[in-house]
Design an enzyme around this catalytic site. Structure first.
Site, mmCIF file in Angstrom:
data_model
loop_
_atom_site.group_PDB
_atom_site.id
_atom_site.type_symbol
_atom_site.label_atom_id
_atom_site.label_comp_id
_atom_site.label_asym_id
_atom_site.label_seq_id
_atom_site.Cartn_x
_atom_site.Cartn_y
_atom_site.Cartn_z
ATOM 1 N N LEU A 102 5.439 0.517 3.347
ATOM 2 C CA LEU A 102 4.567 -0.052 2.316
ATOM 3 C C LEU A 102 3.702 -1.190 2.867
ATOM 4 O O LEU A 102 3.059 -1.913 2.096
ATOM 5 C CB LEU A 102 5.423 -0.570 1.141
ATOM 6 C CG LEU A 102 6.279 0.491 0.430
ATOM 7 C CD1 LEU A 102 7.223 -0.160 -0.577
ATOM 8 C CD2 LEU A 102 5.390 1.517 -0.276
ATOM 9 N N ALA A 103 3.694 -1.349 4.201
ATOM 10 C CA ALA A 103 2.854 -2.355 4.879
ATOM 11 C C ALA A 103 3.133 -3.788 4.424
ATOM 12 O O ALA A 103 2.227 -4.605 4.352
ATOM 13 C CB ALA A 103 1.365 -2.014 4.716
ATOM 14 N N ASP A 132 -2.523 -1.791 10.299
ATOM 15 C CA ASP A 132 -2.662 -1.681 8.835
ATOM 16 C C ASP A 132 -3.310 -2.922 8.224
ATOM 17 O O ASP A 132 -3.624 -2.929 7.028
ATOM 18 C CB ASP A 132 -1.275 -1.502 8.173
ATOM 19 C CG ASP A 132 -0.783 -0.067 8.250
ATOM 20 O OD1 ASP A 132 -1.607 0.826 8.529
ATOM 21 O OD2 ASP A 132 0.417 0.150 8.024
ATOM 22 N N PRO A 168 9.699 -4.213 -0.549
ATOM 23 C CA PRO A 168 10.808 -3.879 0.343
ATOM 24 C C PRO A 168 10.352 -3.900 1.805
ATOM 25 O O PRO A 168 9.220 -3.520 2.118
ATOM 26 C CB PRO A 168 11.211 -2.470 -0.083
ATOM 27 C CG PRO A 168 10.618 -2.252 -1.423
ATOM 28 C CD PRO A 168 9.440 -3.161 -1.548
ATOM 29 N N GLY A 184 4.609 -6.393 5.878
ATOM 30 C CA GLY A 184 4.249 -7.450 6.834
ATOM 31 C C GLY A 184 2.740 -7.532 7.005
ATOM 32 O O GLY A 184 2.161 -8.630 7.041
ATOM 33 N N LYS A 220 0.857 -1.206 0.000
ATOM 34 C CA LYS A 220 0.000 0.000 0.000
ATOM 35 C C LYS A 220 0.878 1.236 0.000
ATOM 36 O O LYS A 220 2.039 1.202 0.437
ATOM 37 C CB LYS A 220 -0.955 0.018 1.203
ATOM 38 C CG LYS A 220 -0.300 0.164 2.591
ATOM 39 C CD LYS A 220 -0.017 1.578 3.042
ATOM 40 C CE LYS A 220 0.801 1.594 4.325
ATOM 41 N NZ LYS A 220 1.550 2.762 4.643
HETATM 42 P P1 ATP Z 1 4.168 -0.181 7.706
HETATM 43 O O1 ATP Z 1 4.049 0.528 6.398
HETATM 44 O O2 ATP Z 1 2.917 -0.962 8.093
HETATM 45 O O3 ATP Z 1 4.729 0.660 8.799
HETATM 46 P P2 ATP Z 1 6.645 -1.310 6.894
HETATM 47 O O4 ATP Z 1 6.547 -1.466 5.414
HETATM 48 O O5 ATP Z 1 7.344 -0.067 7.371
HETATM 49 O O6 ATP Z 1 5.211 -1.386 7.504
HETATM 50 P P3 ATP Z 1 7.286 -4.080 7.216
HETATM 51 O O7 ATP Z 1 7.930 -4.393 5.911
HETATM 52 O O8 ATP Z 1 5.897 -4.515 7.441
HETATM 53 O O9 ATP Z 1 7.406 -2.514 7.527
HETATM 54 O O10 ATP Z 1 8.256 -4.686 8.333
HETATM 55 C C1 ATP Z 1 8.272 -4.216 9.639
HETATM 56 C C2 ATP Z 1 8.891 -5.249 10.591
HETATM 57 O O11 ATP Z 1 8.033 -6.394 10.646
HETATM 58 C C3 ATP Z 1 10.267 -5.767 10.203
HETATM 59 O O12 ATP Z 1 11.086 -5.613 11.341
HETATM 60 C C4 ATP Z 1 10.073 -7.234 9.885
HETATM 61 O O13 ATP Z 1 11.149 -8.030 10.352
HETATM 62 C C5 ATP Z 1 8.792 -7.600 10.620
HETATM 63 N N1 ATP Z 1 7.978 -8.614 9.912
HETATM 64 C C6 ATP Z 1 7.263 -9.571 10.484
HETATM 65 N N2 ATP Z 1 6.619 -10.314 9.573
HETATM 66 C C7 ATP Z 1 6.927 -9.811 8.368
HETATM 67 C C8 ATP Z 1 6.569 -10.149 7.035
HETATM 68 N N3 ATP Z 1 5.758 -11.189 6.754
HETATM 69 N N4 ATP Z 1 7.054 -9.388 6.043
HETATM 70 C C9 ATP Z 1 7.860 -8.322 6.327
HETATM 71 N N5 ATP Z 1 8.239 -7.967 7.560
HETATM 72 C C10 ATP Z 1 7.783 -8.697 8.589
#
Ligand code: ATP
Length: 300
Positions: free
Chosen positions: A100-101, A137, A95, A103, A10
């Site tokens: 980009l949410a 999210d 990435p 996880g 997202k």
């Molecule tokens: P948001 O936009 O929701 O803040 P983000 O894109 O900044 O998320 P993510 O890629 O979701 O961040 O990763 C955040 C943390 O979650 C990382 O420290 C990662 O190790 C952990 N994590 C747990 N499960 C997953 C998964 N399935 N994919 C990616 N990261 C994960």
């Protein structure tokens, strides 16, 4: 049964922090949009071997810290169905820690997949409620498309779909800490905010230039003050012909919206060698019920 499901990233077309809730969480008001960049998940149930996760990115935990693991637990707890072994292979393309949410969308995909496999037929609202126990999210990622998200992100109302265009995502190499960004916002007075109504109106008019003009994220100033690279990426995206550019979530990914595909491709080619992760994508529609690939073959 074995099924494959795409878990879409997202972006935030707008992000505003409007207050603090009694539980101490920040109250948000955001326009969220799913994009075509996605992870692929292969899920198999009835393996008799507990919850087993595999991932092509070695930095991602494959234990109970993975949001997919938490989502599996949450689904079986909510449904009351006994868990008889679930294997998930996660092919990450989104990435990590990018705003980009990544996880959250994996977690949402697994909840939708398990609802399909077990034929539990939870409503969208029920699936979102299960998702919320995993992360703020996740409810948006359950539904996808174009949404206004309020509360911590769980109060969702659909908006008109974003018109087709090319979106260039650029993630620089430095990490950002979401709690740090929230704490910094708490210490300052937010003087400029997104015009969420203008964004909703631009979406309903299908005006890409209106959408580009209404892009705004209150978190961007905090991250950009520490990392001038954010402003530098925005400048380059605009120079290459983006109608608008903004940081997504707490960053550090910055995206640009292009009406002209060839300008977006030129920007992609120029920025690819300069930044850690660069992706071309498009807006994605809301998730449908039929977007699973099913197979009875064993997960290899
Ligand atoms: P948001 O936009 O929701 O803040 P983000 O894109 O900044 O998320 P993510 O890629 O979701 O961040 O990763 C955040 C943390 O979650 C990382 O420290 C990662 O190790 C952990 N994590 C747990 N499960 C997953 C998964 N399935 N994919 C990616 N990261 C994960």
């Amino acid at each position: 049964m074995r099924i494959s499901i795409a878990a879409h990233a997202k972006i935030n077309l707008t992000l505003d922090v409007v207050g603090k809730l009694p539980n101490g969480y920040h109250e948000l008001c955001m326009v969220m949009q799913s994009v075509s960049l996605h992870d692929m998940l292969s899920l198999e149930t009835g393996t008799d071997a507990g919850i087993v996760l595999r991932c092509n990115v070695k930095e991602i935990p494959c234990d109970e810290h993975n949001l997919v693991y938490k989502a599996i637990r949450a689904f079986y707890e909510a449904s009351g169905i006994p868990e008889s072994g679930v294997s998930v292979a996660i092919e990450k393309r989104i990435p990590v820690m990018a705003g980009l949410a990544g996880g959250s969308t994996d977690a949402a995909a697994v909840i939708r997949a398990l609802d399909f496999v077990h034929n539990t037929r939870f409503s969208e609202a029920e699936l979102q409620k299960i998702g919320l126990t995993v992360g703020a999210d996740v409810p948006f990622c359950i539904s996808g498309g174009t949404m206004l998200a309020r509360g911590v992100g769980e109060v969702l109302s659909p908006l008109s779909p974003m018109p087709d265009c090319t979106i260039l995502l650029v993630k620089p190499g430095f990490p950002v800490s979401t709690p740090y960004v929230f704490a910094a916002l708490d210490r300052m007075e937010i003087t400029h905010r997104p015009d969420t109504a203008a964004m909703a109106a631009a979406l309903s008019e299908g005006s890409l230039s209106g959408i580009a003009g209404a892009l705004y994220n209150v978190m961007e100033g905090v991250t950009a003050a520490e990392h001038p690279e954010i402003g530098e990426i925005k400048r380059q995206l605009l120079e290459y012909g983006a109608l608008g550019a903004v940081m997504s979530g707490s960053g550090p990914t910055v995206f640009g919206i292009f009406a002209d595909k060839s300008a977006a491709h030129a920007a992609y080619t120029a920025l690819l060698p300069r930044y850690q992760s660069v992706h071309l994508c498009r807006p994605s529609p809301a998730n449908g019920t039929g977007d699973f690939l099913t197979s009875t073959a064993a997960l290899r």
